[in-house]
Structure formats: structure tokens, C-alpha cells
Scaffold this motif. Structure first.
Motif, PDB file in Angstrom:
ATOM      1  N   ARG A  55       0.826  -1.211   0.000  1.00  0.00           N
ATOM      2  CA  ARG A  55       0.000   0.000   0.000  1.00  0.00           C
ATOM      3  C   ARG A  55       0.860   1.261   0.000  1.00  0.00           C
ATOM      4  NH1 ARG A  55      -4.924   2.294   1.166  1.00  0.00           N
ATOM      5  NH2 ARG A  55      -4.957   4.037   2.635  1.00  0.00           N
ATOM      6  N   TYR A  56       1.759   1.378   0.974  1.00  0.00           N
ATOM      7  CA  TYR A  56       2.511   2.622   1.110  1.00  0.00           C
ATOM      8  C   TYR A  56       3.691   2.689   0.141  1.00  0.00           C
ATOM      9  CZ  TYR A  56      -0.420   3.689   5.051  1.00  0.00           C
ATOM     10  OH  TYR A  56      -1.514   3.964   5.828  1.00  0.00           O
ATOM     11  N   CYS A  57       4.286   1.559  -0.150  1.00  0.00           N
ATOM     12  CA  CYS A  57       5.346   1.537  -1.153  1.00  0.00           C
ATOM     13  C   CYS A  57       4.776   1.926  -2.506  1.00  0.00           C
ATOM     14  CB  CYS A  57       5.971   0.146  -1.205  1.00  0.00           C
ATOM     15  SG  CYS A  57       7.495   0.026  -2.181  1.00  0.00           S
ATOM     16  N   ARG A  58       3.613   1.387  -2.823  1.00  0.00           N
ATOM     17  CA  ARG A  58       2.980   1.692  -4.107  1.00  0.00           C
ATOM     18  C   ARG A  58       2.529   3.143  -4.176  1.00  0.00           C
ATOM     19  NH1 ARG A  58      -2.065  -1.698  -6.787  1.00  0.00           N
ATOM     20  NH2 ARG A  58      -2.326  -0.385  -8.625  1.00  0.00           N
ATOM     21  N   MET A  59       1.940   3.660  -3.107  1.00  0.00           N
ATOM     22  CA  MET A  59       1.473   5.044  -3.138  1.00  0.00           C
ATOM     23  C   MET A  59       2.629   6.021  -3.291  1.00  0.00           C
ATOM     24  SD  MET A  59      -1.861   5.377  -0.664  1.00  0.00           S
ATOM     25  CE  MET A  59      -1.052   4.904   0.860  1.00  0.00           C
ATOM     26  N   LEU A  60       3.764   5.702  -2.710  1.00  0.00           N
ATOM     27  CA  LEU A  60       4.940   6.543  -2.916  1.00  0.00           C
ATOM     28  C   LEU A  60       5.423   6.471  -4.356  1.00  0.00           C
ATOM     29  CD1 LEU A  60       7.212   6.052   0.244  1.00  0.00           C
ATOM     30  CD2 LEU A  60       6.234   8.196  -0.583  1.00  0.00           C
ATOM     31  N   GLU A  61       5.514   5.252  -4.880  1.00  0.00           N
ATOM     32  CA  GLU A  61       6.049   5.075  -6.230  1.00  0.00           C
ATOM     33  C   GLU A  61       5.130   5.668  -7.293  1.00  0.00           C
ATOM     34  OE1 GLU A  61       8.107   1.553  -8.962  1.00  0.00           O
ATOM     35  OE2 GLU A  61       7.179   1.056  -7.024  1.00  0.00           O
ATOM     36  N   GLU A  62       3.819   5.580  -7.064  1.00  0.00           N
ATOM     37  CA  GLU A  62       2.864   6.124  -8.023  1.00  0.00           C
ATOM     38  C   GLU A  62       2.584   7.600  -7.788  1.00  0.00           C
ATOM     39  OE1 GLU A  62       0.128   2.284  -9.254  1.00  0.00           O
ATOM     40  OE2 GLU A  62      -0.549   3.573  -7.604  1.00  0.00           O
ATOM     41  N   GLY A  63       2.959   8.098  -6.630  1.00  0.00           N
ATOM     42  CA  GLY A  63       2.674   9.484  -6.297  1.00  0.00           C
ATOM     43  C   GLY A  63       3.884  10.376  -6.410  1.00  0.00           C
ATOM     44  N   ASP A  64       4.556  10.592  -5.303  1.00  0.00           N
ATOM     45  CA  ASP A  64       5.664  11.539  -5.262  1.00  0.00           C
ATOM     46  C   ASP A  64       6.830  11.117  -6.143  1.00  0.00           C
ATOM     47  OD1 ASP A  64       6.325  14.050  -3.919  1.00  0.00           O
ATOM     48  OD2 ASP A  64       8.036  12.948  -3.143  1.00  0.00           O
ATOM     49  N   PHE A  65       6.982   9.800  -6.386  1.00  0.00           N
ATOM     50  CA  PHE A  65       8.108   9.315  -7.185  1.00  0.00           C
ATOM     51  C   PHE A  65       7.688   8.863  -8.579  1.00  0.00           C
ATOM     52  CE2 PHE A  65       9.579   8.952  -2.825  1.00  0.00           C
ATOM     53  CZ  PHE A  65      10.885   9.433  -2.904  1.00  0.00           C
ATOM     54  N   ARG A  66       6.532   9.276  -9.025  1.00  0.00           N
ATOM     55  CA  ARG A  66       6.096   8.916 -10.376  1.00  0.00           C
ATOM     56  C   ARG A  66       7.074   9.490 -11.407  1.00  0.00           C
ATOM     57  NH1 ARG A  66       1.458   7.373 -13.050  1.00  0.00           N
ATOM     58  NH2 ARG A  66       0.292   7.331 -11.067  1.00  0.00           N
ATOM     59  N   GLY A  67       7.585   8.644 -12.276  1.00  0.00           N
ATOM     60  CA  GLY A  67       8.560   9.083 -13.266  1.00  0.00           C
ATOM     61  C   GLY A  67       9.941   9.335 -12.689  1.00  0.00           C
ATOM     62  N   ARG A  68      10.141   8.994 -11.417  1.00  0.00           N
ATOM     63  CA  ARG A  68      11.439   9.199 -10.759  1.00  0.00           C
ATOM     64  C   ARG A  68      11.878   7.901 -10.084  1.00  0.00           C
ATOM     65  NH1 ARG A  68      12.553  13.377  -6.941  1.00  0.00           N
ATOM     66  NH2 ARG A  68      10.761  12.643  -5.720  1.00  0.00           N
ATOM     67  N   THR A  69      11.912   6.845 -10.872  1.00  0.00           N
ATOM     68  CA  THR A  69      12.217   5.524 -10.327  1.00  0.00           C
ATOM     69  C   THR A  69      13.585   5.491  -9.657  1.00  0.00           C
ATOM     70  OG1 THR A  69      10.893   4.519 -12.084  1.00  0.00           O
ATOM     71  CG2 THR A  69      12.383   3.073 -10.874  1.00  0.00           C
ATOM     72  N   ALA A  70      14.572   6.148 -10.258  1.00  0.00           N
ATOM     73  CA  ALA A  70      15.912   6.160  -9.676  1.00  0.00           C
ATOM     74  C   ALA A  70      15.906   6.810  -8.298  1.00  0.00           C
ATOM     75  CB  ALA A  70      16.888   6.890 -10.599  1.00  0.00           C
ATOM     76  N   HIS A  71      15.116   7.860  -8.124  1.00  0.00           N
ATOM     77  CA  HIS A  71      15.025   8.522  -6.820  1.00  0.00           C
ATOM     78  C   HIS A  71      14.340   7.609  -5.795  1.00  0.00           C
ATOM     79  CE1 HIS A  71      15.828  12.027  -9.369  1.00  0.00           C
ATOM     80  NE2 HIS A  71      16.233  12.632  -8.264  1.00  0.00           N
ATOM     81  N   PHE A  72      13.359   6.840  -6.260  1.00  0.00           N
ATOM     82  CA  PHE A  72      12.676   5.916  -5.352  1.00  0.00           C
ATOM     83  C   PHE A  72      13.624   4.818  -4.893  1.00  0.00           C
ATOM     84  CE2 PHE A  72       9.526   2.391  -4.628  1.00  0.00           C
ATOM     85  CZ  PHE A  72       8.955   2.952  -3.497  1.00  0.00           C
ATOM     86  N   VAL A  73      14.397   4.278  -5.829  1.00  0.00           N
ATOM     87  CA  VAL A  73      15.396   3.271  -5.470  1.00  0.00           C
ATOM     88  C   VAL A  73      16.430   3.877  -4.525  1.00  0.00           C
ATOM     89  CG1 VAL A  73      17.228   1.776  -6.363  1.00  0.00           C
ATOM     90  CG2 VAL A  73      15.056   1.971  -7.597  1.00  0.00           C
ATOM     91  N   MET A  74      16.790   5.122  -4.775  1.00  0.00           N
ATOM     92  CA  MET A  74      17.746   5.809  -3.919  1.00  0.00           C
ATOM     93  C   MET A  74      17.212   5.934  -2.500  1.00  0.00           C
ATOM     94  SD  MET A  74      20.793   7.267  -4.344  1.00  0.00           S
ATOM     95  CE  MET A  74      21.889   8.406  -3.519  1.00  0.00           C
ATOM     96  N   MET A  75      15.924   6.195  -2.358  1.00  0.00           N
ATOM     97  CA  MET A  75      15.320   6.274  -1.035  1.00  0.00           C
ATOM     98  C   MET A  75      15.417   4.940  -0.307  1.00  0.00           C
ATOM     99  SD  MET A  75      11.362   6.887   0.130  1.00  0.00           S
ATOM    100  CE  MET A  75      11.035   5.140  -0.163  1.00  0.00           C
ATOM    101  N   ILE A  76      15.100   3.866  -1.014  1.00  0.00           N
ATOM    102  CA  ILE A  76      15.170   2.542  -0.401  1.00  0.00           C
ATOM    103  C   ILE A  76      16.610   2.205  -0.024  1.00  0.00           C
ATOM    104  CG2 ILE A  76      14.817   0.077  -0.814  1.00  0.00           C
ATOM    105  CD1 ILE A  76      12.450   0.812  -2.585  1.00  0.00           C
ATOM    106  N   MET A  77      17.548   2.508  -0.900  1.00  0.00           N
ATOM    107  CA  MET A  77      18.963   2.248  -0.609  1.00  0.00           C
ATOM    108  C   MET A  77      19.430   3.054   0.598  1.00  0.00           C
ATOM    109  SD  MET A  77      20.499   2.196  -4.511  1.00  0.00           S
ATOM    110  CE  MET A  77      22.190   2.241  -3.915  1.00  0.00           C
ATOM    111  N   PHE A  78      18.975   4.293   0.693  1.00  0.00           N
ATOM    112  CA  PHE A  78      19.315   5.132   1.841  1.00  0.00           C
ATOM    113  C   PHE A  78      18.827   4.474   3.133  1.00  0.00           C
ATOM    114  CE2 PHE A  78      18.212   8.362   4.953  1.00  0.00           C
ATOM    115  CZ  PHE A  78      19.327   9.184   4.966  1.00  0.00           C
TER     116      PHE A  78
END
Length: 248
Positions: A103-126
Motif C-alpha cells: 500500500r505505502y510503497c505503491r502510493m509513494l512510487e505512483e505518487g511523489d516518485f512517479r517518473g522518478r524511479t531512480a530517486h525511489f530506489v535511492m530512497m530505499i537504498m538510503f
């Protein structure tokens, strides 16, 4: 006989009031596996397959947990990954853990990180790097819940106007969700270490990603972005061209 309420049941009880309206407004087609964004889908798949392997006795949970000595002195480096993939054996608690994660991983990826997959991966790596660095000092074995809690914190901070309900008793804005969950867990006498780690790391990420750049821009600091993904990560995630256009 008195039954102890664990952390996963606590989270389940809190979000139940939000699941039902969510399900009533969204058709079941939206929950198809391939509709989940790629990073969220990979994480969910890894967690599911890890639990399936344990249920079939292919792997043992004892080979998955975080152990500093086994990782860095005996070369069992896979534990750096599996500590974030194991959420317990198949049970109703596991199902709600997976729903909570997706739920929350998807809402982040589809929301604030839409079109910014590298930034989303960077968040997880952080989150993974910081939680792994903290783990040897706090004696935790599985860090998946902390990583999920970090996502909840970041999602809440980025959706400040969303109203939520706690067991139908009172409502609050989304940024307070992790604190409400943490407080309720404390009142029940449950451990809050995993949740606290997620909140601390989530707050650190939020500050570096969203607060620091704004301050740096106002004060004219030379380095305005700290967590900018490297070019190779943009290339892997297929966002290299978008990143190049943004720079131009």
C-alpha cells in the motif's frame, strides 16, 4: 489466558479503518499483480518468495536474519538483503504485513516518485544502508518492518492534507500516522524499537531530500542536492534521458 498483541497486529488494527473505504472505492482489478509498480512489485515478490521458501523448508529463517559476525566475518552477505525480505511465516499477520508494505510503497512510487524511479530506489537504498548501520547496536534481526515504517513516514510527510482515522475514534492528518501507531504500541506495552528506527531514518531522508535543498537554494549554498542518484542508477532504472533533460 492473556494473549500478547504483537506489532504486526497493532498495525493491522490501526489501518483497518482505512482499508475498508479504500477497498470500497477501488475495483479488484487495481490489485492485480502486474498493476503494482515495478519496484513495489519486486519488493513484494521477494518478500513472498522468501516466506514461501521458509514454508516449504527450502530455506530456514535462521539463515535469513541479520547477524553482524556471520555477515562480515563468515561471508554470509545475503543476510544484508534477506533481513528486509522476511516478515514471518504465512499467516493473517503476514497478509496484512504485505498489504501494509504494498500500500505505502505503491502510493509513494505512483505518487511523489512517479517518473522518478531512480530517486525511489535511492530512497530505499538510503534506508537500507542506515538501518544496516544501526542494526548491530540495537540487536534487531529483521528490518523489513522498519523499512516499511520509513515509507509510511515519508508518505505521511508528503501528503500532509490527507485525513486518516484511528479505529474510528478520532481523525488526524497523515503525517501523524507513524506517531499514532508508535504511541498506541507503547500504551500496549509492545516494543517500539523497529518503529522508532523507521521514523528516525525516514525523517533523516525527508530532511535531506526535501528540506535541505530548499534551505540551500535560499541561502545560496553551492551543493543543493545531497541524495541525487548517480547516473548509473538512472541508466539502470531507465530514467537517464529524463535526468539529462532536467539538467538541460
Amino acid at each position: 489466558m492473556v494473549r500478547t498483541i504483537n506489532s504486526s497486529e497493532l498495525h493491522r488494527g490501526i489501518i483497518t479503518c482505512n482499508i475498508n473505504p479504500f477497498l470500497s472505492n477501488i475495483s479488484l482489478n487495481h490489485f492485480r499483480y502486474m498493476d503494482i509498480p515495478v519496484i513495489s512489485r519486486l519488493y513484494f515478490t521477494g518478500a513472498f518468495l522468501t516466506t514461501a521458501g521458509c514454508a516449504l523448508d527450502i530455506i530456514s529463517p535462521f539463515s535469513l536474519y541479520f547477524n553482524f559476525d556471520l555477515i562480515f566475518f563468515q561471508g554470509q552477505i545475503w543476510r544484508l538483503l534477506t533481513t528486509y525480505l522476511f516478515f514471518g511465516m504465512f499467516s493473517i499477520d503476514f497478509i496484512f504485513h504485505m498489504y501494509f508494505l504494498v500500500r505505502y510503497c505503491r502510493m509513494l512510487e505512483e505518487g511523489d516518485f512517479r517518473g522518478r524511479t531512480a530517486h525511489f530506489v535511492m530512497m530505499i537504498m538510503f534506508g537500507v544502508i542506515f538501518m544496516t548501520a544501526v542494526a548491530p547496536f540495537v540487536s534487531v534481526h529483521f528490518l523489513g518492518s522498519s523499512l516499511t515504517f520509513m515509507m509510511v513516514y515519508v508518505w505521511g510527510r508528503r501528503n500532509e492534507d490527507i485525513r486518516m482515522s484511528f479505529l474510528g475514534v478520532f481523525t488526524f492528518n497523515a503525517p501523524y500516522l507513524p506517531w499514532v501507531m508508535l504511541t498506541f504500541s507503547m500504551l500496549l506495552g509492545n516494543g517500539v524499537l523497529m518503529d522508532a528506527i523507521g521514523i528516525i531514518v525516514g525523517h533523516t531522508y525527508y530532511f535531506l531530500e526535501y528540506v535541505y535543498p530548499a534551505v540551500a537554494e535560499i541561502r545560496g549554498w553551492r551543493r543543493k542536492k545531497i541524495l541525487e542518484p548517480p547516473r548509473i542508477l538512472h541508466w539502470i532504472c531507465g530514467t537517464y534521458h529524463e535526468q539529462a533533460l532536467h539538467r538541460d
